[in-house]
Design a protein around this motif. Structure first.
Motif, short mmCIF file in Angstrom:
data_model
loop_
_atom_site.label_atom_id
_atom_site.label_comp_id
_atom_site.label_asym_id
_atom_site.label_seq_id
_atom_site.Cartn_x
_atom_site.Cartn_y
_atom_site.Cartn_z
N VAL A 59 -7.20 1.32 -6.67
CA VAL A 59 -6.94 2.76 -6.54
C VAL A 59 -8.09 3.41 -5.78
O VAL A 59 -9.24 3.00 -5.87
CB VAL A 59 -6.75 3.43 -7.92
CG1 VAL A 59 -5.47 2.94 -8.58
CG2 VAL A 59 -7.95 3.18 -8.83
N ASP A 60 -7.75 4.47 -5.03
CA ASP A 60 -8.72 5.16 -4.19
C ASP A 60 -8.35 6.64 -4.17
O ASP A 60 -7.22 7.02 -4.47
CB ASP A 60 -8.70 4.58 -2.78
CG ASP A 60 -9.91 4.98 -1.95
OD1 ASP A 60 -10.82 5.63 -2.49
OD2 ASP A 60 -9.93 4.65 -0.74
N SER A 82 -0.79 -3.68 -5.92
CA SER A 82 -0.65 -2.45 -5.13
C SER A 82 -1.99 -1.83 -4.81
O SER A 82 -2.91 -1.83 -5.63
CB SER A 82 0.21 -1.43 -5.89
OG SER A 82 1.52 -1.88 -6.04
N MET A 83 -2.07 -1.26 -3.61
CA MET A 83 -3.18 -0.41 -3.20
C MET A 83 -2.65 1.01 -3.15
O MET A 83 -1.74 1.31 -2.37
CB MET A 83 -3.71 -0.85 -1.83
CG MET A 83 -4.66 0.15 -1.19
SD MET A 83 -6.22 0.27 -2.07
CE MET A 83 -7.03 1.58 -1.16
N ILE A 84 -3.18 1.91 -4.01
CA ILE A 84 -2.69 3.27 -4.09
C ILE A 84 -3.81 4.23 -3.70
O ILE A 84 -4.90 4.19 -4.30
CB ILE A 84 -2.17 3.61 -5.49
CG1 ILE A 84 -1.04 2.66 -5.88
CG2 ILE A 84 -1.67 5.06 -5.54
CD1 ILE A 84 -0.47 2.92 -7.25
N SER A 88 0.85 -1.19 0.00
CA SER A 88 0.00 0.00 0.00
C SER A 88 0.88 1.24 0.00
O SER A 88 1.93 1.27 0.63
CB SER A 88 -0.91 0.01 1.23
OG SER A 88 -1.77 -1.11 1.23
N ARG A 89 0.42 2.26 -0.73
CA ARG A 89 1.16 3.52 -0.78
C ARG A 89 0.19 4.67 -0.94
O ARG A 89 -0.91 4.49 -1.49
CB ARG A 89 2.19 3.49 -1.91
CG ARG A 89 1.59 3.40 -3.30
CD ARG A 89 2.67 3.15 -4.35
NE ARG A 89 3.11 1.76 -4.34
CZ ARG A 89 4.24 1.33 -4.91
NH1 ARG A 89 5.05 2.20 -5.51
NH2 ARG A 89 4.57 0.06 -4.88
N THR A 90 0.59 5.84 -0.47
CA THR A 90 -0.18 7.06 -0.62
C THR A 90 0.62 8.01 -1.50
O THR A 90 1.81 8.26 -1.23
CB THR A 90 -0.47 7.71 0.73
OG1 THR A 90 -1.26 6.81 1.52
CG2 THR A 90 -1.24 9.00 0.55
N LEU A 91 -0.02 8.53 -2.56
CA LEU A 91 0.63 9.45 -3.47
C LEU A 91 -0.07 10.80 -3.42
O LEU A 91 -1.30 10.87 -3.38
CB LEU A 91 0.62 8.90 -4.90
CG LEU A 91 1.40 7.59 -5.12
CD1 LEU A 91 1.31 7.17 -6.59
CD2 LEU A 91 2.86 7.73 -4.69
N ASN A 92 0.73 11.86 -3.43
CA ASN A 92 0.22 13.22 -3.31
C ASN A 92 0.37 13.94 -4.64
O ASN A 92 1.43 14.53 -4.91
CB ASN A 92 0.97 13.98 -2.21
CG ASN A 92 0.85 13.29 -0.86
OD1 ASN A 92 -0.24 13.15 -0.33
ND2 ASN A 92 1.97 12.86 -0.32
N PRO A 93 -0.64 13.92 -5.48
CA PRO A 93 -0.54 14.64 -6.77
C PRO A 93 -0.52 16.14 -6.55
O PRO A 93 -1.03 16.64 -5.54
CB PRO A 93 -1.79 14.20 -7.51
CG PRO A 93 -2.75 13.79 -6.46
CD PRO A 93 -1.93 13.25 -5.33
#
Length: 773
Positions: free
Chosen positions: A299-300, A273-275, A240-245
């Motif tokens: 994706v979420d 992957s859970m993004i 799992s990862r968190t991305l900051n656009p």
């Protein structure tokens, strides 16, 4: 679709389309021997190209050769001749060499009737496809010679075997094929197998990796590098990862996660992957790409790109607007946190009460589709949850009723602005998404224009706990494909509009140069690819059939084939020479100063209506409106479950910019439960044209076969058939309200070709869910 006149083999295709008394046939692939000759010629020289496939299709639609079903005569189109494919989900195509199977004969006076006077239902067998990995001792893939013989093909008992409805002449394997050498073949029913053909699933040359620690910028750097390469696999480290656009202005398109233009032979492997994205984004955008595979992502978007508030109290008054007091549902963003929430102006009313058969959030039963709202003002918090007063302005499109009607304490006001599309595929071929699951999408989730052979396998829009929507708009919007979408094995929940919408996009006549020569133009903002990316190119090919629709009177003015393409320009349009006069058409733009201009003739390309559309083994539930809204040529919809939808399971009707008619639809072995929740004129299966054409005219929709389904829904009929010719309803089980004992309502312009066949069972009940809204 081929219309088969059992009394004469000399009628033209257009004449056969116009006669209600002919026997109706659903085509196995391309319908005539002319197409087989073309493809066989090219097949002897290698893999068939798209122009060659179009040449065959063109011949199939214009030939007047006799058409009869000859079992077992199949010609393989692709992959053949030791082709090397770089995807584990190759696209298989074939054509029927001997014509087409008769699917049903409907006319009361047709010679195919039985002695009792009832129409004869002739059901062709499905096509069986077999794919077998070959022994590793082979030094090359088996090769199909011009004679049709194939070297060294073996088909052991564990070969991949599947069945395809007779109206479809293509196949996409749901499970990925391992690297190696393969043979494949097809047959119709118990007939002989076709000649076999060989191909190899080969590995991509290069691998790039995205580490689990990569942030937004580092991840996009790898993806951007891959887009400049070919034969490359991008592998995400699982987890799992968190991305900051980056932040975008309110009215500007958001950033894009996977963006490629002109790319080919690329596999983006999410590795499970859970993004989570911290702002609305477009997940994937592909333009002019080929053979792209995107797999194994969930994706979420958090905070959610929609919000929801439970109604605590609502004023009731003789007229709208009225004031409602609402409390923010736990976990949802505040109204003031996103400017879209206060500016959007329309919402829906939902509930998680007993109206839902699975306990999930659902459109409120008996409510209209859209509530207009105005000012939103925050008041003091109650119990820690923010509360607001909202000005409710009334139900959109409804005549004025008493203020507050249809809104009650406990209802949930859901505001879902359209922001960024999730997956967009424009003018691309052989794109496959596998196990790509969306938990939150800020607009349409899966959309395409002029994208051929797009496959979505095991994908979905899935509702996370505590939420009301998975998509702010439709689950799918697919437009103007020459070869349609293959959607299989997905879970599609809680779309904010139609779960699946398939159609052609409108164009209009800019200039009439002569009775047989015109210029067509695209519509900015509607034909996105044509207008924004291709200098106005509408993707028209010689042999395409153009339909000229009179939106004032609800009739097709003419259907003309393209003989020659003179030029293509963005503003001047595509200049075409046709095979006959177009008739009394009105040039102009359908976008007038006051909005839609229905007086202008609409033009639709019949060959770009997502032909051979496949939707099978999916679960569709609790979407705001329609399960599958289909306008196109040959659709196979089978083994799906449709539950809790605001609209019907399957609907066919034209919209101002999307059309036109559906021809050749097989709806088989589906389960339909508690659909048509909205206060809306519809049915579990509904066909119509807008405006409705004159009674006695040629129906817009043709050739529907509804067979072996289970309908458990009410109130009202299960099938509402308007403006459809040649429809058969056979072997279905209907559970209806006791006040609705007749499962089908066919209008006057549908009666001539309608057949309610044997094997249908009707069960009546007084259950409230079937009798009340």
């Amino acid at each position: 679709i081929c219309m088969v006149d059992t009394r004469s083999s000399r009628r033209s295709t257009s004449d056969m389309f116009s006669k209600a008394w002919v026997a109706v046939a659903l085509a196995v692939g391309v319908c005539v021997t002319g197409a087989t000759k073309v493809l066989a010629h090219h097949a002897s020289r290698g893999t068939v190209t798209l122009p060659q496939r179009q040449e065959a299709l063109s011949q199939s639609q214009t030939s007047s050769e006799p058409r009869q079903w000859v079992a077992g005569e199949m010609t393989l189109v692709t992959p053949i001749n030791s082709a090397q494919v770089l995807s584990p989900h190759p696209h298989f195509e074939w054509v029927a060499a001997g014509g087409v199977p008769l699917t049903h004969a409907l006319t009361p006076n047709d010679p195919t009737q039985s002695a009792s006077g009832s129409p004869t239902i002739i059901t062709p067998p499905d096509t069986t496809i077999q794919i077998a990995m070959q022994p590793t001792a082979h030094t090359s893939a088996p090769h199909m010679h011009q004679s049709g013989a194939t070297d060294r093909c073996t088909f052991p008992p564990n070969s991949t075997t599947d069945h395809v409805a007779a109206i479809i002449a293509r196949y996409v394997p749901f499970r990925p094929l391992a690297l190696g050498r393969y043979c494949w073949r097809v047959k119709s029913g118990t007939a002989e197998w076709s000649a076999s053909a060989g191909f190899t699933v080969a590995a991509l040359r290069t691998t790039l990796t995205v580490p689990a620690s990569a942030d937004w910028t580092e991840t996009l750097a790898v993806l951007t590098k891959a887009a400049t390469m070919t034969s490359v696999r991008v592998v995400f480290a699982p987890g799992s990862r968190t991305l900051n656009p980056p932040a975008q202005p309110q009215n500007e398109p958001g950033p894009i996660f996977i963006s490629m233009a002109g790319a080919s032979d690329i596999h983006i492997d999410g590795g499970g992957s859970m993004i989570v994205f911290t702002a609305p984004v477009s997940f994937v955008q592909l333009i002019n790409c080929s053979n792209i595979l995107v797999t194994d992502f969930t994706v979420d978007i958090q905070p959610y790109p929609y919000t929801a508030a439970r109604v605590l109290a609502v004023d009731h008054a003789p007229t709208w607007p009225v004031s409602a007091t609402v409390e923010l549902v736990s976990g949802h963003p505040t109204f003031e946190s996103n400017p879209h929430f206060t500016a959007y102006g329309i919402a829906s009313i939902m509930t998680a009460a007993a109206g839902s058969v699975d306990g999930q959030a659902i459109t409120k039963r008996g409510a209209p589709e859209v509530m207009k709202y105005g000012a939103v003002n925050r008041t003091a918090a109650a119990g820690g949850a923010p509360t607001y007063t909202v000005e409710l302005q009334g139900w959109s499109g409804r005549t004025p009723t008493s203020g507050g009607l249809g809104v009650s304490p406990g209802d949930v006001l859901v505001v879902d602005p359209r922001i960024d599309t999730g997956v967009t595929v424009l003018h691309s071929t052989d794109v496959t998404l596998r196990s790509f699951v969306v938990l939150q999408c800020s607009n349409e989730c899966f959309t395409s224009e002029m994208a051929d052979r797009l496959s979505l396998l095991g994908c979905g829009t899935q509702l996370a706990p505590g939420r009301f929507l998975a998509a702010n708009n439709g689950g799918h919007n697919h437009h103007s494909a020459r070869v349609g979408q293959w959607i299989e094995g997905g879970l599609w929940e809680n779309a904010g509009d139609d779960t699946v919408h398939v159609s052609a996009l409108v164009s209009t006549v800019a200039t009439i140069h002569s009775p047989v020569e015109i210029s067509l133009v695209s519509l900015g903002g509607i034909n996105r690819y044509a207008y924004d990316y291709s200098n106005g190119d509408l993707g028209i090919a010689v042999g395409d059939l153009l339909q000229f629709w009179d939106h004032v009177h609800g009739v097709v003015l003419s259907e003309r084939s393209v003989v020659r393409i003179e030029s293509v320009a963005r503003h001047d349009g595509t200049r075409l020479v046709l095979d006959g006069p177009v008739g009394d058409v009105t040039p102009g733009s359908v976008n007038g100063k006051g909005g839609f201009n229905g007086s202008v003739t609409q033009v639709f390309n019949f060959n770009r209506t997502s032909n051979q559309f496949v939707f099978r083994s999916n679960v569709v539930r609790n979407g705001r409106r329609v399960g599958v809204l289909y306008k196109g040529y040959r659709a196979w919809i089978e083994n799906n479950s449709f539950t809790g939808l605001g609209g019907g399971a399957l609907e066919s009707w034209n919209a101002p910019y999307e059309g036109l008619c559906s021809r050749g639809v097989l709806f088989r072995a589906n389960t339909v439960t508690d659909v048509c929740q909205l206060d809306r004129a519809a049915a579990p299966i509904w066909t119509a044209s807008f405006p409705s054409g004159p009674d006695g005219g040629t129906p817009c929709h043709r050739d529907y076969l509804v067979v072996n389904n289970t309908f458990d829904s009410g109130p009202g009929v299960a099938l509402l058939l308007d403006d459809v010719g040649s429809a058969a309803v056979v072997g279905n089980t209907f559970t209806l309200c006791s006040t609705d004992p007749t499962p089908v309502n066919a209008s006057a312009d549908s009666q001539g070709g309608f057949f309610y066949g044997g094997g249908n069972t009707v069960r009546l009940s007084q259950a409230p869910r079937l009798c009340q809204k």
